[in-house]
Design an enzyme around this catalytic site. Structure first.
Site, mmCIF file in Angstrom:
data_model
loop_
_atom_site.group_PDB
_atom_site.id
_atom_site.type_symbol
_atom_site.label_atom_id
_atom_site.label_comp_id
_atom_site.label_asym_id
_atom_site.label_seq_id
_atom_site.Cartn_x
_atom_site.Cartn_y
_atom_site.Cartn_z
ATOM 1 N N LYS A 1 0.839 -1.207 0.000
ATOM 2 C CA LYS A 1 0.000 0.000 0.000
ATOM 3 C C LYS A 1 0.876 1.260 0.000
ATOM 4 O O LYS A 1 0.602 2.220 -0.719
ATOM 5 C CB LYS A 1 -0.913 -0.007 1.237
ATOM 6 C CG LYS A 1 -2.004 -1.054 1.155
ATOM 7 C CD LYS A 1 -2.744 -1.273 2.482
ATOM 8 C CE LYS A 1 -3.727 -2.434 2.330
ATOM 9 N NZ LYS A 1 -4.410 -2.798 3.568
ATOM 10 N N GLN B 1 -4.615 -1.215 9.752
ATOM 11 C CA GLN B 1 -4.447 -2.530 9.133
ATOM 12 C C GLN B 1 -5.053 -3.622 10.021
ATOM 13 O O GLN B 1 -4.706 -3.737 11.195
ATOM 14 C CB GLN B 1 -2.948 -2.800 8.875
ATOM 15 C CG GLN B 1 -2.666 -4.115 8.187
ATOM 16 C CD GLN B 1 -3.226 -4.189 6.754
ATOM 17 O OE1 GLN B 1 -3.257 -3.192 6.028
ATOM 18 N NE2 GLN B 1 -3.689 -5.362 6.355
ATOM 19 N N ASP C 1 -10.953 2.901 4.348
ATOM 20 C CA ASP C 1 -11.332 1.486 4.278
ATOM 21 C C ASP C 1 -12.856 1.331 4.243
ATOM 22 O O ASP C 1 -13.357 0.254 3.943
ATOM 23 C CB ASP C 1 -10.787 0.737 5.505
ATOM 24 C CG ASP C 1 -9.677 -0.230 5.144
ATOM 25 O OD1 ASP C 1 -9.550 -0.547 3.939
ATOM 26 O OD2 ASP C 1 -8.952 -0.661 6.054
#
Ligand code: NDP
Length: 285
Positions: A54, A98, A121
């Site tokens: 990422k 994460q 997200d």
């Protein structure tokens, strides 16, 4: 092989090029680049690889950012404080925690602390609610990537019978909401579903998000169906594979994503797109 292969690698590249152009325009207009901050707690090797991917992808499209690497036993209060600092920092457009967080950390309360406008997200309850209400919001990257693959494959969604196997918050549930918003007739299957093979045989669109290597057999697929395989598993030889038996399914399906090279590359590409959109939305407020 009968099925057309839906090439996630090249579609993701196309998305990344679009984002790179968008970032350039954003920089010219706003005098700064979009900022993506990732919080990585613990030393799970899989998570570390994803986060490096990422970070690299964000740099390649011209974004700036930082990975906040923290020990597995980080104080949850410190984590929430860090999230709040990033919420308040005007140079930060996207915050990604994460997952999975190391055991013991209260994942939901940490995700809840993220500013919904920076929640790239799409896991904050406000963005979850927006998706299910058909309102604008940030959409989770993996299901959004699947929708893009379906569009690029020319799948006909209106009135189609769509089956989503898996009901996780990260993939299955948002995927079914997106398909419903696109006017498909959606069924959600899970570990308690009876007669899954027949449910699959009825599906024009089949999304597999289970986490079980090659569980969906070729003879479960409706001839001509579009199959999107989200699964990322290791087979008995340690080789990466999906939830669908690709060789068998490709003989029957109309179009299918491979693993690797299907959904995986789309997840990062859509994260970049979400970050750019979050930056644009914040600047135009
Ligand atoms: P979860 O473990 O959170 O959810 C799995 C779902 O599958 C659950 O809803 C579970 O049902 C269902 N399930 C399990 N066994 C069966 C069964 N025998 N029959 C029917 N349903 C079953 O996984 P995720 O949603 O997070 O991920 C799913 C897969 O997608 C994994 O392989 C993961 O690695 C991959 N993934 C890939 C990404 C990518 O970028 N390509 C991104 C995210 C995930 P129940 O709810 O009843 O337990």
């Amino acid at each position: 092989m009968k099925a057309r292969i839906i090439d996630g690698t090249s579609i993701a590249l196309q998305v990344r090029r679009e984002v790179a152009r968008g970032v350039e325009e954003f920089c010219q207009k706003c005098g700064r680049s979009p900022g993506l901050h990732v919080i990585l707690a613990g030393d799970d090797p899989g998570s570390a690889v994803y986060v490096r991917g990422k970070e690299k992808a964000a740099e390649e499209v011209g974004m700036h950012g930082k990975v906040h690497r923290l020990p597995a036993d980080v104080d949850p209060e410190y984590l929430v404080k860090l999230v709040r600092e990033l919420n308040a920092d005007p140079a930060v457009d996207g915050i990604l925690v994460q997952l999975p967080l190391p055991g013991g950390l209260p994942s939901q309360s940490i995700l809840d602390a993220v500013d919904p406008l920076k929640d790239v997200d799409g896991f904050h309850p406000i963005n979850v609610g927006a998706l299910w209400s058909g309102l604008p919001g940030i959409v989770p990257c993996t299901p959004n990537g699947c929708m893009r693959l379906l569009r690029e494959a020319g799948a006909h969604l209106v009135g189609a019978r769509a089956l989503v196997v898996g009901r996780s918050h990260m993939v299955g549930k948002p995927m079914s909401g997106l398909l419903l918003n696109a006017h498909a007739t959606v069924t959600i299957a899970h570990s308690k579903t009876e007669n899954l093979p027949d449910r699959c045989r009825d599906a024009d669109i089949l999304i597999a998000a289970i986490g079980r290597a090659k569980m969906i057999a070729g003879d479960w697929i409706k001839p001509g169906a579009t199959v999107i395989d989200v699964g990322m598993n290791r087979d008995e030889h340690g080789k990466l594979c999906g939830d669908v038996d690709f060789a068998g399914a490709a003989e029957v399906a109309g179009a299918i994503t491979p693993v690797p090279g299907g959904v995986g590359p789309m997840t990062i590409a859509l994260l970049l797109e979400n970050t750019l959109k979050a930056a644009i939305a914040r600047e135009s407020r």
